[in-house]
Write an enzyme that holds these catalytic residues in place. Structure first.
Site, PDB file in Angstrom:
ATOM      1  N   ARG A  36      22.315  63.085  22.904  1.00 14.78           N
ATOM      2  CA  ARG A  36      21.852  61.877  22.217  1.00 14.78           C
ATOM      3  C   ARG A  36      22.974  60.841  22.083  1.00 14.78           C
ATOM      4  O   ARG A  36      22.710  59.644  21.977  1.00 14.78           O
ATOM      5  CB  ARG A  36      21.293  62.240  20.837  1.00 14.78           C
ATOM      6  CG  ARG A  36      20.004  63.063  20.898  1.00 14.78           C
ATOM      7  CD  ARG A  36      19.289  63.130  19.567  1.00 14.78           C
ATOM      8  NE  ARG A  36      20.059  63.799  18.526  1.00 14.78           N
ATOM      9  CZ  ARG A  36      20.055  65.112  18.310  1.00 14.78           C
ATOM     10  NH1 ARG A  36      19.331  65.905  19.104  1.00 14.78           N
ATOM     11  NH2 ARG A  36      20.751  65.640  17.330  1.00 14.78           N
ATOM     12  N   CYS A  57      16.254  83.911  12.331  1.00 13.96           N
ATOM     13  CA  CYS A  57      15.915  84.292  10.953  1.00 13.96           C
ATOM     14  C   CYS A  57      14.467  84.758  10.835  1.00 13.96           C
ATOM     15  O   CYS A  57      14.090  85.350   9.816  1.00 13.96           O
ATOM     16  CB  CYS A  57      16.169  83.124  10.003  1.00 13.96           C
ATOM     17  SG  CYS A  57      17.918  82.675   9.879  1.00 13.96           S
ATOM     18  N   THR A 285      40.213  74.225  17.532  1.00  9.68           N
ATOM     19  CA  THR A 285      41.001  75.451  17.507  1.00  9.68           C
ATOM     20  C   THR A 285      42.472  75.091  17.717  1.00  9.68           C
ATOM     21  O   THR A 285      42.852  73.915  17.712  1.00  9.68           O
ATOM     22  CB  THR A 285      40.538  76.416  18.609  1.00  9.68           C
ATOM     23  OG1 THR A 285      40.874  75.855  19.887  1.00  9.68           O
ATOM     24  CG2 THR A 285      39.033  76.656  18.540  1.00  9.68           C
ATOM     25  N   PRO A 288      43.645  71.847  21.426  1.00  6.39           N
ATOM     26  CA  PRO A 288      42.905  70.639  21.042  1.00  6.39           C
ATOM     27  C   PRO A 288      41.693  70.315  21.908  1.00  6.39           C
ATOM     28  O   PRO A 288      40.869  69.498  21.512  1.00  6.39           O
ATOM     29  CB  PRO A 288      43.967  69.529  21.153  1.00  6.39           C
ATOM     30  CG  PRO A 288      45.017  70.068  22.067  1.00  6.39           C
ATOM     31  CD  PRO A 288      45.038  71.551  21.835  1.00  6.39           C
ATOM     32  N   ILE A 290      39.568  72.734  22.842  1.00  7.97           N
ATOM     33  CA  ILE A 290      38.598  73.803  22.585  1.00  7.97           C
ATOM     34  C   ILE A 290      38.190  73.751  21.115  1.00  7.97           C
ATOM     35  O   ILE A 290      39.037  73.785  20.221  1.00  7.97           O
ATOM     36  CB  ILE A 290      39.177  75.185  22.942  1.00  7.97           C
ATOM     37  CG1 ILE A 290      39.633  75.221  24.402  1.00  7.97           C
ATOM     38  CG2 ILE A 290      38.136  76.265  22.684  1.00  7.97           C
ATOM     39  CD1 ILE A 290      40.271  76.539  24.807  1.00  7.97           C
ATOM     40  N   TYR A 291      36.907  73.673  20.898  1.00  6.36           N
ATOM     41  CA  TYR A 291      36.339  73.644  19.557  1.00  6.36           C
ATOM     42  C   TYR A 291      35.580  74.952  19.321  1.00  6.36           C
ATOM     43  O   TYR A 291      35.161  75.626  20.259  1.00  6.36           O
ATOM     44  CB  TYR A 291      35.394  72.458  19.400  1.00  6.36           C
ATOM     45  CG  TYR A 291      36.053  71.110  19.604  1.00  6.36           C
ATOM     46  CD1 TYR A 291      36.369  70.299  18.525  1.00  6.36           C
ATOM     47  CD2 TYR A 291      36.359  70.645  20.892  1.00  6.36           C
ATOM     48  CE1 TYR A 291      36.981  69.062  18.706  1.00  6.36           C
ATOM     49  CE2 TYR A 291      36.968  69.409  21.083  1.00  6.36           C
ATOM     50  CZ  TYR A 291      37.274  68.624  19.990  1.00  6.36           C
ATOM     51  OH  TYR A 291      37.874  67.407  20.179  1.00  6.36           O
ATOM     52  N   ALA A 292      35.369  75.302  18.071  1.00  4.88           N
ATOM     53  CA  ALA A 292      34.599  76.506  17.753  1.00  4.88           C
ATOM     54  C   ALA A 292      33.753  76.236  16.516  1.00  4.88           C
ATOM     55  O   ALA A 292      34.176  75.524  15.594  1.00  4.88           O
ATOM     56  CB  ALA A 292      35.524  77.707  17.523  1.00  4.88           C
ATOM     57  N   ILE A 293      32.560  76.807  16.499  1.00  5.12           N
ATOM     58  CA  ILE A 293      31.605  76.556  15.419  1.00  5.12           C
ATOM     59  C   ILE A 293      30.816  77.827  15.109  1.00  5.12           C
ATOM     60  O   ILE A 293      30.826  78.792  15.867  1.00  5.12           O
ATOM     61  CB  ILE A 293      30.609  75.436  15.804  1.00  5.12           C
ATOM     62  CG1 ILE A 293      29.867  75.812  17.099  1.00  5.12           C
ATOM     63  CG2 ILE A 293      31.321  74.100  15.962  1.00  5.12           C
ATOM     64  CD1 ILE A 293      28.780  74.824  17.499  1.00  5.12           C
ATOM     65  N   LYS A 446      11.217  70.373 -19.995  1.00  6.08           N
ATOM     66  CA  LYS A 446      12.625  70.756 -19.955  1.00  6.08           C
ATOM     67  C   LYS A 446      12.740  71.822 -18.871  1.00  6.08           C
ATOM     68  O   LYS A 446      12.462  72.995 -19.107  1.00  6.08           O
ATOM     69  CB  LYS A 446      13.089  71.307 -21.300  1.00  6.08           C
ATOM     70  CG  LYS A 446      13.158  70.283 -22.418  1.00  6.08           C
ATOM     71  CD  LYS A 446      13.649  70.934 -23.705  1.00  6.08           C
ATOM     72  CE  LYS A 446      13.728  69.918 -24.833  1.00  6.08           C
ATOM     73  NZ  LYS A 446      14.148  70.542 -26.116  1.00  6.08           N
TER      74      LYS A 446
END
Length: 560
Positions: A36, A57, A285, A288, A290-293, A446
């Site tokens: 997107r 789930c 990580t 720079p 390489i990302y991790a989630i 209440k």
């Protein structure tokens, strides 16, 4: 063989190449958000299983027949993702090696149905996103190979196949998945035993809060073995450490999960102190590019600021969307996690957020505990259900540290409100001022949230003092007197040993009957005890109210 990424009709020379390892919540949120934000990018998702986007789930509820159609679990297919998002999805494909220096990953087919070329192939990337999730914990128990996990669609198919003709089942582990599988196997008509190594199911709950959960599980015909260890799994039974053998046509292992860090370690990425992949607030990580989630990464605890592991779908989804923003140059940063969660246990809703009392006590942290037992909506409107709520508060700052709720209705929205209050820095006393939706079918004028605020404000301002259920015995041994202000009929139906019964409406006429010294005032759920303590304190007596009353005390002392 070398693949430079997917082909793009625009053939732009500045086309970015994004490779995502792992689909489902985090990986697919990242992939679709990337598209997107960048129509021209090459986006490839590599998924080891045969399904890249499914409702993990919902798996236990398909096993139980609540979700009737298997197809309802499958959210997107590779073909649909290609058609709508122009994303290349390689299922039945495994990343076997990451070369951070060359910015490539090696992939190979796994089983039938892979879209990857035969043999080993390389994919180049500008940014690599690791979303491998977590792997089930499988302990080295003799016969453990017969125990089935429930982690993905393939596991679900295997479990469904093994339920055919089965009449008995043992579920090992009383966490979220364990209790959900237990409920759903019972729903299918199997005789189920749930074995948990700790002294309670649902670790986020404190002892007095988990008692109704244990009661409900047993009421529905499940044999509950607490503080029990499985030492062997036979052909048709499960053996416990005390020698007990439980008949088991089917065995399900739901002992927990651990971060899947295999690829991260191979690539030389830094792991955190908890064993998850270490990332900064931008999900980067130690490399720079390489990302991790998701479940594989270490998070920051919102209460303490310490490192923590939280495996929740909403966190993975949020991080997936966020990392796409970051990679494409938008401003975003991860936030600490509360671990807000909810589970259904035989029509009982069990939810929590933040820290529990056990954790606070173990950390030596000061706290104030508040119990209440309100109705889910106006008591005069039909169908009101009792709730058990617990709020934990910092006594100095008045900030909320955590909350728990158990009941048949209305638990979700109360815990969600408290989780939002924690995130927004709203103090416990300020809960009194929250303007919450009210009509008799939905709540009270209440709201229970407002009432928690009122109780806390009285304590915070010193208008009253409270005693916890686990403190009663020690205080009485030290000379305190317990006064039960319920009616004689209630008192006769069950009371704390040693209590003196003086009903609330008779207190002013019987002040001379109260013994000297410290008084602990108790009623059924805490309200009449509060009223009694106010009367007594204004007559010069040292009176403290039992938080949550007899109901909380009974639950706490019968927690097993």
């Amino acid at each position: 063989m070398y693949l430079g990424g997917m082909k793009n009709n625009s053939a732009q020379t500045d086309q970015k190449k994004y490779v995502i390892v792992g689909g489902v919540a985090g990986g697919m949120s990242a992939a679709t958000r990337l598209r997107r934000l960048d129509e021209n990018a090459s986006i490839t998702v590599v998924e080891r299983s045969g399904y890249v986007s499914f409702a993990n789930c919902g798996l236990p509820y398909y096993v139980g027949g609540v979700i009737e159609e298997r197809g309802e679990l499958l959210l997107q297919t590779p073909e649909a993702l290609k058609a709508r998002f122009n994303i290349d999805v390689l299922v039945h494909t495994e990343v076997t090696h990451i070369d951070p220096a060359a910015k490539t990953v090696q992939i190979q087919p796994v089983g039938e149905g892979s879209r990857a070329p035969a043999g080993t192939t390389e994919l180049a990337y500008d940014s690599l996103i690791l979303s491998p999730g977590a792997t089930p914990v499988i302990p080295p128990i003799p016969g453990i190979e017969r125990a089935l996990p429930l982690h993905n669609i393939e596991d679900t198919d295997a479990l469904m196949a093994n339920t055919q003709g089965a009449t008995t089942a043992v579920v090992i582990g009383g966490g979220f998945i364990g209790v959900e599988v237990t409920e759903n196997l019972a729903h299918r008509g199997l005789k189920v035993a749930l074995v948990e190594g700790a002294d309670q199911v649902m670790a986020p709950l404190d002892p007095e809060m988990v008692t109704p959960v244990h009661d409900r599980i047993r009421e529905r015909g499940v044999d509950l073995y607490l503080g029990s260890q499985v030492v062997a799994i036979g052909d048709d039974d499960v053996e416990l450490a005390d020698g007990t053998k439980i008949q088991a046509d089917l065995v399900v292992a739901s002992i927990g999960v651990r971060p899947d860090t295999t690829l991260a370690e191979q690539a030389g990425l830094t792991l955190g102190e908890t064993g998850g992949i270490a990332v900064d607030t931008k999900m980067r990580t130690s490399d720079p590019s390489i990302y991790a989630i998701g479940d594989a990464v270490e998070k920051t605890d919102a209460i303490s600021g310490d490192a923590s592991l939280v495996a929740l779908a909403n966190t993975a989804n949020r991080q997936g969307r966020m990392v796409a923003d970051i990679i494409t140059g938008r401003e975003a940063a991860d936030r600490p996690v509360l671990g807000t969660s909810i589970v259904q246990v035989f029509d009982l809703h069990v939810a929590s957020t933040g820290w529990n009392e056990k954790r606070l006590r173990a950390a030596g942290r000061a706290y104030r505990a508040i119990h209440s037992h309100p109705s889910s909506h106006a008591g005069y409107y039909p169908g009101a259900a009792a709730m058990d709520l617990k709020l934990l508060v910092d006594p100095e700052t008045d900030l909320i540290l955590g909350a728990q709720g158990v009941g048949e209705d209305g638990i979700d929205k109360r815990i969600d409100v408290i989780a939002t209050a924690i995130a927004g820095g709203i103090t416990a006393s300020e809960l009194t001022d929250l303007e919450l939706a009210y009509a008799p079918p939905f709540g009270s004028a209440k709201d229970p949230i407002n009432m928690l605020g009122y109780i806390n404000r009285n304590l915070h301002e010193g208008l009253t003092e409270s005693v916890q259920w686990h403190e009663v015995a020690g205080l009485m041994e030290s000379g305190a007197h317990l006064i039960d202000v319920r009616g004689p009929g209630e008192f006769a139906n069950g009371a704390i040993p040693g209590a003196i019964n003086i009903p609330l409406d008779e207190i002013r006429d019987r002040l001379d009957e109260f013994p000297d010294g410290e008084l602990i005032v108790s009623c059924q759920v805490g309200l009449r005890g509060y009223l009694a303590s106010r009367i007594l304190r204004q007559h010069g007596r040292d009176a403290k109210n039992l938080s949550g009353g007899y109901r909380t005390w009974k639950a706490g002392t019968n927690a097993s």
